[in-house]
Write an enzyme that holds these catalytic residues in place. Structure first.
Site, PDB file in Angstrom:
ATOM      1  N   GLU A 262       0.207  -1.456   5.774  1.00 44.64           N
ATOM      2  CA  GLU A 262       1.272  -0.969   6.662  1.00 44.64           C
ATOM      3  C   GLU A 262       1.042   0.496   7.002  1.00 44.64           C
ATOM      4  O   GLU A 262       1.287   0.931   8.128  1.00 44.64           O
ATOM      5  CB  GLU A 262       2.638  -1.138   5.988  1.00 44.64           C
ATOM      6  CG  GLU A 262       3.824  -0.933   6.926  1.00 44.64           C
ATOM      7  CD  GLU A 262       4.232   0.516   7.124  1.00 44.64           C
ATOM      8  OE1 GLU A 262       4.929   0.799   8.106  1.00 44.64           O
ATOM      9  OE2 GLU A 262       3.843   1.383   6.310  1.00 44.64           O
TER      10      GLU A 262
ATOM     11  N   ASP B 116       0.837  -1.208   0.000  1.00 42.47           N
ATOM     12  CA  ASP B 116       0.000   0.000   0.000  1.00 42.47           C
ATOM     13  C   ASP B 116       0.871   1.258   0.000  1.00 42.47           C
ATOM     14  O   ASP B 116       2.085   1.182   0.250  1.00 42.47           O
ATOM     15  CB  ASP B 116      -0.947   0.016   1.216  1.00 42.47           C
ATOM     16  CG  ASP B 116      -0.199  -0.018   2.552  1.00 42.47           C
ATOM     17  OD1 ASP B 116       0.882  -0.643   2.634  1.00 42.47           O
ATOM     18  OD2 ASP B 116      -0.694   0.598   3.525  1.00 42.47           O
TER      19      ASP B 116
HETATM   20 ZN   LIG Z   1       6.565   2.199   4.394  1.00 46.49          ZN
END
Ligand SMILES: [Zn+2]
Length: 447
Positions: free
Chosen positions: A149, A85
């Site tokens: 994340e 992401d």
């Molecule tokens: Zn990162």
């Protein structure tokens, strides 16, 4: 085409694909849609003989795992983990379309080019090359492409560690970030991230008494109280603490001896950072030696003629490793002083920092491999104020590092500005170096 050129082209094209998929994570559960990058990685691995497991934590929130099983059960397992992401952009601040993945003069432009699709890419490139070459290591190699994340890993690393531990269990983990060369007078230093601060988010709720805005005299205005609360938080400085990671990092980067001494003295570091240039280094030095408090959002008030009775202030607190969430609350009370009784503290996130010893067989292998690629270089420890998925593994006592290998084409002082910033970019030589390093590291370490 030489093997090096082919490798660089291969990595560049995969990175461009991952950038263009625009798996933008804005923190809402429906965002990210990292399934697009999981699909792209699986397509990239096609024909290499690797097989895959997918783990879905919600619609579109897909983790991809692939592994090369080791032949010796006593040999270590290494997990290479890259998030798929990226954070949102404000396109008006960019010189180029952040999701076009333009390549200009050997530089790939786009969101995720340094955080961390570049590393996710180069780990995948090495994994495919190893698989295609028939690599039969003693230790097991796992590749993990993980979502979420950027919003704390709830749908990614945390989900896997909590619910699919067997799929990601390893003896060592490598993820972002590190390996951006720092030129020092005695040679190139390659930082490996070994520690992270603890993310603690606090909401300070200030109460008052409602009244008519036309008669403010002797009213109990929550916003006026909140202004003083913000001022106190903004100027509060808890006592500095010098951790070994910081002491070792700062003594290696070629500062004047007097500055190095001041930056590693808890009684002098705050004064020293006021005069330190460049500004990015001053901020880093302050953050690595203090628990920090940044009041970043305010909510409150209802109508222009109503004296407000409730204001909420969101404070981003980053605690040094060893400072607990309870310590954070005690510091906030100290900062508030006689206003503490007027403020309720809510704690939407309370996390300890995390640390991994730099002395390990894996770091020894990193040193051997990087020494061959960057002669005269030295690996040094680094602490980061940001959070990465490594913490979920460090909390389980698994040595976890942030690393890669970059060229010097983009100066190290530029990197902090590109993370979550405008004009994020990476040079293709860095992609080639990292992919080469991962492959050599796996061959060296897993045998
Ligand atoms: Zn990162």
């Amino acid at each position: 085409m030489s093997d090096d050129t082919a490798l660089e082209t291969d990595a560049t094209e995969l990175l461009r694909t991952l950038i263009r998929n625009a798996c933008v994570n804005d923190g809402t559960p429906a965002s990210g849609q990292e399934v697009r990058n999981a699909d792209a990685l699986e397509a990239y691995f096609a024909g290499s003989g690797l097989s895959f497991q997918r783990y879905s934590s919600g619609p579109g929130r897909v983790s991809l795992v692939t592994r090369i099983e080791g032949s010796d059960r006593k040999a270590p397992t290494l997990l290479l983990m890259g998030h798929t992401d990226v954070v949102p952009v404000n396109a008006t601040g960019w010189s180029r379309d952040p999701f076009a993945a333009d390549v200009v003069d050997g530089i790939v432009w786009g969101r995720g080019a340094t955080d961390m699709l570049n590393i996710t890419t180069t780990m995948a490139v090495a994994m495919r090359r190893l698989a295609k070459s028939g690599f039969r290591p003693k230790g097991t190699l796992i590749y993990l492409g993980v979502p979420d994340e950027e919003a704390g890993g709830t749908y990614g690393a945390k989900f896997l560690v909590d619910q699919h531990w067997d799929a990601v269990k390893a003896d060592y983990v490598i993820t972002e970030s590190g390996g951006v060369p720092i030129p020092a007078p005695d040679g190139i230093k390659l930082p490996v991230t070994v520690a992270e601060k603890g993310i603690n988010w606090r909401r300070l709720v200030v109460k008052g008494t409602p009244g008519h805005g036309s008669m403010p005299f002797r009213t109990d205005n929550a916003l006026v109280t909140a202004a003083e609360v913000v001022r106190r938080i903004g100027t509060y400085q808890p006592k500095a603490k010098i951790l070994d990671e910081w002491r070792r990092f700062v003594s290696e980067i070629g500062l004047a001896p007097e500055m190095t001494a001041a930056l590693t003295d808890p009684d002098r570091v705050l004064e020293a950072v006021h005069h330190l240039e460049p500004l990015g280094l001053a901020r880093l030095a302050h953050a690595c030696t203090h628990t920090t408090f940044s009041p970043n959002v305010v909510h409150g008030g209802s109508k222009i003629n109503v004296v407000p009775d409730r204001i909420a202030i969101d404070v981003d607190v980053r605690a040094l490793p060893g400072v607990s969430p309870l310590d954070v609350d005690a510091m906030l009370k100290e900062a508030l002083g006689d206003l503490a009784s007027r403020v309720e503290i809510e704690a939407p996130r309370s996390q300890e920092g995390s640390r991994t010893p730099i002395e390990s067989p894996l770091v020894d292998a990193m040193a051997r491999v990087t020494q061959a690629l960057v002669p005269g270089s030295k690996i040094i420890p680094r602490m980061t104020g940001g959070g990465t998925d490594a913490r979920y593994f460090r909390w389980k006592n698994i040595p976890s590092y942030g690393f890669a290998l970059h060229s010097q084409r983009i100066p190290y002082t530029e990197y902090p500005l590109m993370f979550h910033g405008n004009d994020e970019r990476i040079d293709t030589e860095s992609l080639r170096l990292s992919a080469t390093m991962w492959e050599a590291l796996c061959r060296d370490f897993l045998g």
